[in-house]
Every structure is written in structure tokens, then in C-alpha cells.
Design a protein around this motif. Structure first.
Motif, PDB file in Angstrom:
ATOM      1  N   UNK A   1      38.606  25.111  35.466  1.00  0.00           N
ATOM      2  CA  UNK A   1      39.617  24.113  35.785  1.00  0.00           C
ATOM      3  C   UNK A   1      41.038  24.636  35.784  1.00  0.00           C
ATOM      4  N   UNK A   2      41.240  25.871  35.388  1.00  0.00           N
ATOM      5  CA  UNK A   2      42.576  26.462  35.352  1.00  0.00           C
ATOM      6  C   UNK A   2      42.882  27.190  36.655  1.00  0.00           C
ATOM      7  N   UNK A   3      44.165  27.298  36.976  1.00  0.00           N
ATOM      8  CA  UNK A   3      44.624  28.023  38.158  1.00  0.00           C
ATOM      9  C   UNK A   3      45.214  29.352  37.705  1.00  0.00           C
ATOM     10  N   UNK A   4      44.792  30.418  38.341  1.00  0.00           N
ATOM     11  CA  UNK A   4      45.220  31.768  37.991  1.00  0.00           C
ATOM     12  C   UNK A   4      45.768  32.474  39.224  1.00  0.00           C
ATOM     13  N   UNK A   5      46.648  33.460  39.019  1.00  0.00           N
ATOM     14  CA  UNK A   5      47.053  34.314  40.142  1.00  0.00           C
ATOM     15  C   UNK A   5      45.834  35.105  40.635  1.00  0.00           C
ATOM     16  N   UNK A   6      45.718  35.275  41.949  1.00  0.00           N
ATOM     17  CA  UNK A   6      44.591  35.981  42.550  1.00  0.00           C
ATOM     18  C   UNK A   6      45.051  37.320  43.105  1.00  0.00           C
ATOM     19  N   UNK A   7      44.352  38.381  42.708  1.00  0.00           N
ATOM     20  CA  UNK A   7      44.633  39.719  43.215  1.00  0.00           C
ATOM     21  C   UNK A   7      43.353  40.225  43.872  1.00  0.00           C
ATOM     22  N   UNK A   8      43.425  40.537  45.150  1.00  0.00           N
ATOM     23  CA  UNK A   8      42.262  41.031  45.890  1.00  0.00           C
ATOM     24  C   UNK A   8      42.205  42.559  45.783  1.00  0.00           C
ATOM     25  N   UNK A   9      41.015  43.056  45.497  1.00  0.00           N
ATOM     26  CA  UNK A   9      40.796  44.500  45.408  1.00  0.00           C
ATOM     27  C   UNK A   9      39.709  44.892  46.396  1.00  0.00           C
ATOM     28  N   UNK A  10      39.742  46.122  46.873  1.00  0.00           N
ATOM     29  CA  UNK A  10      38.768  46.581  47.858  1.00  0.00           C
ATOM     30  C   UNK A  10      37.447  46.975  47.226  1.00  0.00           C
ATOM     31  N   UNK A  11      37.477  47.392  45.967  1.00  0.00           N
ATOM     32  CA  UNK A  11      36.254  47.838  45.309  1.00  0.00           C
ATOM     33  C   UNK A  11      36.319  47.465  43.833  1.00  0.00           C
ATOM     34  N   UNK A  12      35.194  47.062  43.299  1.00  0.00           N
ATOM     35  CA  UNK A  12      35.099  46.722  41.876  1.00  0.00           C
ATOM     36  C   UNK A  12      33.754  47.211  41.362  1.00  0.00           C
ATOM     37  N   UNK A  13      33.431  46.883  40.125  1.00  0.00           N
ATOM     38  CA  UNK A  13      32.141  47.292  39.572  1.00  0.00           C
ATOM     39  C   UNK A  13      30.977  46.650  40.317  1.00  0.00           C
ATOM     40  N   UNK A  14      31.227  45.557  41.029  1.00  0.00           N
ATOM     41  CA  UNK A  14      30.169  44.879  41.779  1.00  0.00           C
ATOM     42  C   UNK A  14      29.810  45.613  43.075  1.00  0.00           C
ATOM     43  N   UNK A  15      30.732  46.383  43.626  1.00  0.00           N
ATOM     44  CA  UNK A  15      30.464  47.054  44.896  1.00  0.00           C
ATOM     45  C   UNK A  15      30.511  48.582  44.822  1.00  0.00           C
ATOM     46  N   UNK A  16      30.938  49.156  43.718  1.00  0.00           N
ATOM     47  CA  UNK A  16      31.036  50.607  43.608  1.00  0.00           C
ATOM     48  C   UNK A  16      29.652  51.220  43.414  1.00  0.00           C
ATOM     49  N   UNK A  17      29.290  52.238  44.196  1.00  0.00           N
ATOM     50  CA  UNK A  17      27.953  52.830  44.117  1.00  0.00           C
ATOM     51  C   UNK A  17      27.589  53.358  42.728  1.00  0.00           C
ATOM     52  N   UNK A  18      28.555  53.809  41.944  1.00  0.00           N
ATOM     53  CA  UNK A  18      28.258  54.332  40.613  1.00  0.00           C
ATOM     54  C   UNK A  18      27.691  53.234  39.719  1.00  0.00           C
ATOM     55  N   UNK A  19      28.229  52.027  39.829  1.00  0.00           N
ATOM     56  CA  UNK A  19      27.782  50.920  38.987  1.00  0.00           C
ATOM     57  C   UNK A  19      26.574  50.194  39.559  1.00  0.00           C
ATOM     58  N   UNK A  20      26.443  50.152  40.868  1.00  0.00           N
ATOM     59  CA  UNK A  20      25.345  49.401  41.487  1.00  0.00           C
ATOM     60  C   UNK A  20      24.094  50.237  41.669  1.00  0.00           C
TER      61      UNK A  20
END
Length: 83
Positions: free
Chosen positions: A40-59
Motif C-alpha cells: 500500500x505504500x508508494x516508493x521511488x522506482x528505479x529500473x535496472x537492466x539486470x538483477x539477480x532474477x535475470x543474471x546467468x550466475x544467479x539463475x
């Protein structure tokens, strides 16, 4: 800490632009874009190109752009594959 010389530390949302994965963390980064999260809270949004969800090392998944090696490409180009 001296007053007025350090950036403001606050909660922000980072979003992986390739998968849509979002996570909330503390950061000094700021953004004009905001997002309302499930809590329910509003936060600033920062878009990144790669994170732990898409990086081959983590996935554990690696994307290969070129499956052929240099020798295979040479053989295909000069027709030596069947000789």
C-alpha cells in the motif's frame, strides 16, 4: 555524522526491466518515477537492466547468441563441412 552533507537514505523499488522482478531496498538513489507496491505504500522506482532474477550466475541459465564455434563458422562459410 555531520548534518547536511550526506544523501538521504530511504526505501526504493528496483525493477528488472527484462523480467519485471521488483524488490524493495534501502538506497540513496532517487527517481521521479514512483510505484505503489502490495503493502500500500508508494516508493521511488528505479529500473535496472539486470538483477539477480535475470543474471546467468544467479539463475544458472546462460543465453548463447552464437551456438557455432569459430571452426564451424569457417567450415560453413567455405564449404568444408562435408570433406
Amino acid at each position: 555524522m555531520k548534518k547536511g552533507i550526506h544523501p538521504d537514505f530511504h526505501q526504493v523499488v528496483f525493477q528488472d526491466s527484462s523480467t519485471g522482478f521488483k524488490f524493495i531496498t534501502g538506497s540513496t538513489a532517487t527517481s521521479d518515477e514512483t510505484i505503489k507496491m502490495d503493502d500500500g505504500n508508494t516508493y521511488p522506482l528505479i529500473r535496472v537492466e539486470i538483477s539477480s532474477d535475470s543474471h546467468p550466475f544467479y539463475t544458472g541459465r546462460q543465453k548463447f547468441n552464437q551456438a557455432d564455434g569459430a571452426v564451424d563458422r569457417f567450415n560453413k562459410k567455405y564449404g568444408l563441412a562435408n570433406k
